[in-house]
Design a protein around this motif. Structure first.
Motif, mmCIF file in Angstrom:
data_model
loop_
_atom_site.group_PDB
_atom_site.id
_atom_site.type_symbol
_atom_site.label_atom_id
_atom_site.label_comp_id
_atom_site.label_asym_id
_atom_site.label_seq_id
_atom_site.Cartn_x
_atom_site.Cartn_y
_atom_site.Cartn_z
ATOM 1 N N ARG A 19 -6.424 44.136 -39.636
ATOM 2 C CA ARG A 19 -7.533 44.853 -39.005
ATOM 3 C C ARG A 19 -8.493 45.357 -40.067
ATOM 4 N NH1 ARG A 19 -6.620 48.770 -34.195
ATOM 5 N NH2 ARG A 19 -8.833 48.745 -34.515
ATOM 6 N N GLY A 20 -9.763 45.356 -39.726
ATOM 7 C CA GLY A 20 -10.782 45.795 -40.667
ATOM 8 C C GLY A 20 -10.708 47.301 -40.883
ATOM 9 N N LYS A 22 -11.873 51.263 -40.880
ATOM 10 C CA LYS A 22 -12.465 52.080 -39.823
ATOM 11 C C LYS A 22 -13.974 52.167 -39.986
ATOM 12 C CE LYS A 22 -12.001 56.384 -37.821
ATOM 13 N NZ LYS A 22 -12.529 55.850 -36.594
ATOM 14 N N SER A 23 -14.687 52.139 -38.871
ATOM 15 C CA SER A 23 -16.145 52.236 -38.947
ATOM 16 C C SER A 23 -16.565 53.703 -38.927
ATOM 17 C CB SER A 23 -16.772 51.506 -37.767
ATOM 18 O OG SER A 23 -16.471 52.199 -36.565
ATOM 19 N N SER A 26 -21.603 56.559 -34.861
ATOM 20 C CA SER A 26 -21.394 56.325 -33.442
ATOM 21 C C SER A 26 -22.358 55.280 -32.909
ATOM 22 C CB SER A 26 -21.568 57.630 -32.667
ATOM 23 O OG SER A 26 -20.676 58.586 -33.127
ATOM 24 N N GLU A 28 -21.962 52.220 -31.878
ATOM 25 C CA GLU A 28 -21.521 51.509 -30.672
ATOM 26 C C GLU A 28 -21.604 52.400 -29.442
ATOM 27 O OE1 GLU A 28 -20.953 48.362 -30.253
ATOM 28 O OE2 GLU A 28 -21.154 47.846 -32.364
ATOM 29 N N LYS A 29 -21.332 53.678 -29.632
ATOM 30 C CA LYS A 29 -21.430 54.602 -28.500
ATOM 31 C C LYS A 29 -22.878 54.709 -28.034
ATOM 32 C CE LYS A 29 -21.639 59.016 -29.016
ATOM 33 N NZ LYS A 29 -21.222 60.284 -29.618
ATOM 34 N N TRP A 32 -23.927 51.588 -26.269
ATOM 35 C CA TRP A 32 -23.344 51.545 -24.917
ATOM 36 C C TRP A 32 -24.164 52.423 -23.974
ATOM 37 C CZ3 TRP A 32 -21.102 54.955 -21.422
ATOM 38 C CH2 TRP A 32 -20.254 54.412 -20.460
ATOM 39 N N THR A 98 -23.624 41.796 -28.405
ATOM 40 C CA THR A 98 -22.222 41.974 -28.008
ATOM 41 C C THR A 98 -21.583 40.636 -27.638
ATOM 42 O OG1 THR A 98 -22.909 42.494 -25.762
ATOM 43 C CG2 THR A 98 -22.479 44.342 -27.195
ATOM 44 N N ASN A 101 -20.649 39.126 -30.872
ATOM 45 C CA ASN A 101 -19.457 39.802 -31.399
ATOM 46 C C ASN A 101 -18.195 39.365 -30.679
ATOM 47 O OD1 ASN A 101 -20.637 41.293 -33.396
ATOM 48 N ND2 ASN A 101 -20.966 43.101 -32.126
ATOM 49 N N ASP A 102 -18.315 39.128 -29.360
ATOM 50 C CA ASP A 102 -17.135 38.773 -28.573
ATOM 51 C C ASP A 102 -16.719 37.319 -28.770
ATOM 52 O OD1 ASP A 102 -17.024 41.276 -27.608
ATOM 53 O OD2 ASP A 102 -17.591 40.816 -25.550
ATOM 54 N N TYR A 103 -17.686 36.431 -28.987
ATOM 55 C CA TYR A 103 -17.350 35.004 -28.958
ATOM 56 C C TYR A 103 -17.342 34.323 -30.317
ATOM 57 C CZ TYR A 103 -17.237 35.038 -23.923
ATOM 58 O OH TYR A 103 -16.885 35.296 -22.644
ATOM 59 N N ALA A 104 -18.143 34.802 -31.287
ATOM 60 C CA ALA A 104 -18.123 34.169 -32.603
ATOM 61 C C ALA A 104 -16.862 34.625 -33.330
ATOM 62 C CB ALA A 104 -19.363 34.549 -33.391
ATOM 63 N N GLU A 105 -16.121 33.678 -33.885
ATOM 64 C CA GLU A 105 -14.848 34.051 -34.488
ATOM 65 C C GLU A 105 -14.927 34.239 -35.995
ATOM 66 O OE1 GLU A 105 -11.763 31.490 -33.110
ATOM 67 O OE2 GLU A 105 -12.236 31.891 -31.007
ATOM 68 N N ARG A 110 -21.051 34.802 -37.163
ATOM 69 C CA ARG A 110 -21.558 36.027 -36.582
ATOM 70 C C ARG A 110 -22.807 36.500 -37.299
ATOM 71 N NH1 ARG A 110 -16.673 40.256 -35.522
ATOM 72 N NH2 ARG A 110 -15.814 38.997 -33.849
ATOM 73 N N THR B 187 -10.553 37.268 -29.271
ATOM 74 C CA THR B 187 -11.518 36.777 -30.248
ATOM 75 C C THR B 187 -11.014 36.898 -31.669
ATOM 76 O OG1 THR B 187 -13.218 37.571 -28.778
ATOM 77 C CG2 THR B 187 -13.924 36.898 -30.956
ATOM 78 N N GLN B 190 -9.350 42.408 -33.451
ATOM 79 C CA GLN B 190 -9.785 43.645 -34.091
ATOM 80 C C GLN B 190 -9.873 44.805 -33.102
ATOM 81 O OE1 GLN B 190 -10.718 44.086 -37.600
ATOM 82 N NE2 GLN B 190 -9.423 42.284 -37.578
ATOM 83 N N ASN B 220 -13.620 56.097 -30.986
ATOM 84 C CA ASN B 220 -15.078 55.954 -31.030
ATOM 85 C C ASN B 220 -15.483 54.897 -32.063
ATOM 86 O OD1 ASN B 220 -17.741 56.523 -30.416
ATOM 87 N ND2 ASN B 220 -17.882 58.247 -31.834
ATOM 88 N N ASP B 221 -14.497 54.253 -32.648
ATOM 89 C CA ASP B 221 -14.698 53.197 -33.647
ATOM 90 C C ASP B 221 -15.473 52.036 -33.033
ATOM 91 O OD1 ASP B 221 -13.274 52.330 -36.376
ATOM 92 O OD2 ASP B 221 -13.333 50.577 -35.068
ATOM 93 N N TRP B 226 -15.648 51.122 -26.847
ATOM 94 C CA TRP B 226 -16.951 50.530 -26.505
ATOM 95 C C TRP B 226 -16.909 49.015 -26.476
ATOM 96 C CZ3 TRP B 226 -18.719 54.545 -24.512
ATOM 97 C CH2 TRP B 226 -18.550 55.798 -25.109
ATOM 98 N N ARG B 227 -15.846 48.421 -26.963
ATOM 99 C CA ARG B 227 -15.746 46.954 -26.859
ATOM 100 C C ARG B 227 -15.190 46.516 -25.511
ATOM 101 N NH1 ARG B 227 -14.265 42.931 -31.563
ATOM 102 N NH2 ARG B 227 -15.634 41.658 -30.293
#
Lengths: 148, 260
Positions: A19-20, A22-23, A26, A28-29, A32, A98, A101-105, A110, B187, B190, B220-221, B226-227
């Motif tokens: 896993r990458g 932590k970002s 906010s 993405e919030k 959204w 998005t 982000n969801d489909y490109a692997e 990306r 995908t 992650q 909130n990452d 949000w994904r």
């Protein structure tokens, strides 16, 4: 006597978790939230746009250079169309972001797709804003009354 | 020494031919299993097994029959075999189910029943996947009680209303059926995944826990709540009937109401 056992063919799964990091922030919030708020505003803007263009007056047959020039003479429609342009482009671009982000692997895929998306989005927003603000109905050969 | 017990007063004499379990109907099925034997072949392949099974049998019984009577090399996980331990989540006819809770008679036995490993996690052998990525994101949301202040002498009181807020998400058995049904998780792995968010929900909305803000910050990452695209695959897959998508939406609301 030694027996050689062939190595298993499966790629050994790395027990490390990939896993990458932590970002932060906010983003993405906010993205959204923007999608939901802009979506509600866009419903009003789009149906208002369609109604005035297609239902009022002569309808679709009345749409032409003169019709657009007439609309943009009013600051209300300048603002309406500018809001429509910005919100629709940002809403759509974020939606495609998005999807990428969801489909490109792969990271490289990306990055490329998103790069193209951002360039195209900025180009259209800048071009559209310029047209709305610097629109001059009196182009060469214009048949509009105020230009004659 | 044995004494004859008197017949219970509730005993009812039945006429011959009435009552009794009767014969359990049997039927023939084709079990189509996605095999992957890393020592033998590089690629996974489908293998069909023709079996005679009974109306009371589950997919797990069919797998046992294959392993015990046909091909001992078939590998799958199972522990309690009664839907509590969450070991035998697998894709049955393309849907994530527990093999021990899926009755064969409820499936279309006229067609082959396909059984595959759950998707999105590294395949190790046959129906066994490496669950480490799943448990890693589970650990990241700190699935344990964190409380501040003095420890009470007796117990931590909680009203029935307070408990009702997270009662649904306490039912999780960590079978990974939800996370491995999520297209966003497929995908790149992650995304935290529904199971981690459900287990965070269980503590975030627990009135006895004091680390809700920490867990909300973790989720909130950019790979957090949000994904979620609300495709409801997770809610459909959950063998415990947890309203997973609803729990994720509640966590989203909690993040928004605390920080906006």
């Amino acid at each position: 006597m030694s027996v050689s056992i062939p190595a298993p063919r499966s790629q050994r799964i790395d027990p490390k978790y990939k896993r990458g990091p932590k970002s932060h922030g906010s983003f993405e919030k906010l993205a959204w939230l923007f999608m939901r708020l802009s979506g509600v505003v866009l419903i009003v803007l789009i149906f208002g746009h369609l109604f005035t263009n297609l239902m009022v007056g002569e309808g679709i047959s009345g749409i032409g250079f003169g019709f657009v020039a007439g609309k943009w003479a009013s600051p209300l429609w300048q603002f309406w169309d500018l809001a429509l342009l910005w919100l629709a482009m940002l809403h759509g671009a974020n939606g495609v972001r998005t999807v990428i982000n969801d489909y490109a692997e792969k990271h490289a895929t990306r990055a490329w797709l998103k790069g193209i998306l951002y360039v195209a989005t900025i180009f259209i927003i800048v071009l559209g804003s310029l047209v709305i603000f610097t629109f001059d109905p009196c182009v060469t050969g214009s048949q509009l009354q105020q230009c004659l | 020494m044995s004494t004859e017990l008197p017949e219970p007063p509730s005993k009812i004499e039945l006429k011959p031919g009435v009552g009794g379990g009767g014969e359990i109907p049997s039927f023939d099925i084709t079990l189509r299993v996605r095999r992957f034997l890393p020592e033998a072949t590089a690629d996974a392949y489908w293998e069909d097994f023709k079996l005679t099974m009974y109306g009371t049998d589950r997919v797990l019984d069919a797998l046992h029959k294959v392993k015990w009577e046909h091909d001992g090399s078939l590998s799958f996980r199972r522990s309690c075999a009664h839907g509590v331990c969450g070991s035998d989540a697998m894709r049955i006819n393309g849907r994530n189910r527990l093999a021990c809770k899926t009755l064969l008679k409820d499936l279309d036995t006229s067609k082959p029943i396909t059984v595959e490993a759950i998707k999105g996690l590294p395949l190790e052998k046959d129906l066994i996947v490496d669950m480490e990525p799943f448990f890693q994101s589970y650990r990241e949301i700190m699935p344990f009680l964190i409380s501040k202040g003095h420890e009470p002498t007796k117990e931590r009181y909680q009203s029935a209303e307070d408990h009702a807020k997270f009662d649904d998400t306490t039912k999780c058995i960590l079978c990974a059926a939800c996370t491995s049904s999520c297209p966003v998780f497929w995908t790149d792995g992650q995304y935290f995944g529904p199971a981690a968010i459900v287990n965070a929900h269980r503590f975030i909305f627990d009135s006895r826990d004091d680390a809700g803000d920490m867990r909300l910050e973790i989720l909130n990452d950019k790979e957090g709540v949000w994904r979620c695209r609300t495709t409801f695959n997770c809610s459909e897959a959950c063998p415990r009937g947890i309203q997973v998508t609803k729990a994720i939406a509640e966590v989203k609301q909690a993040i928004l109401s605390r920080t906006v």
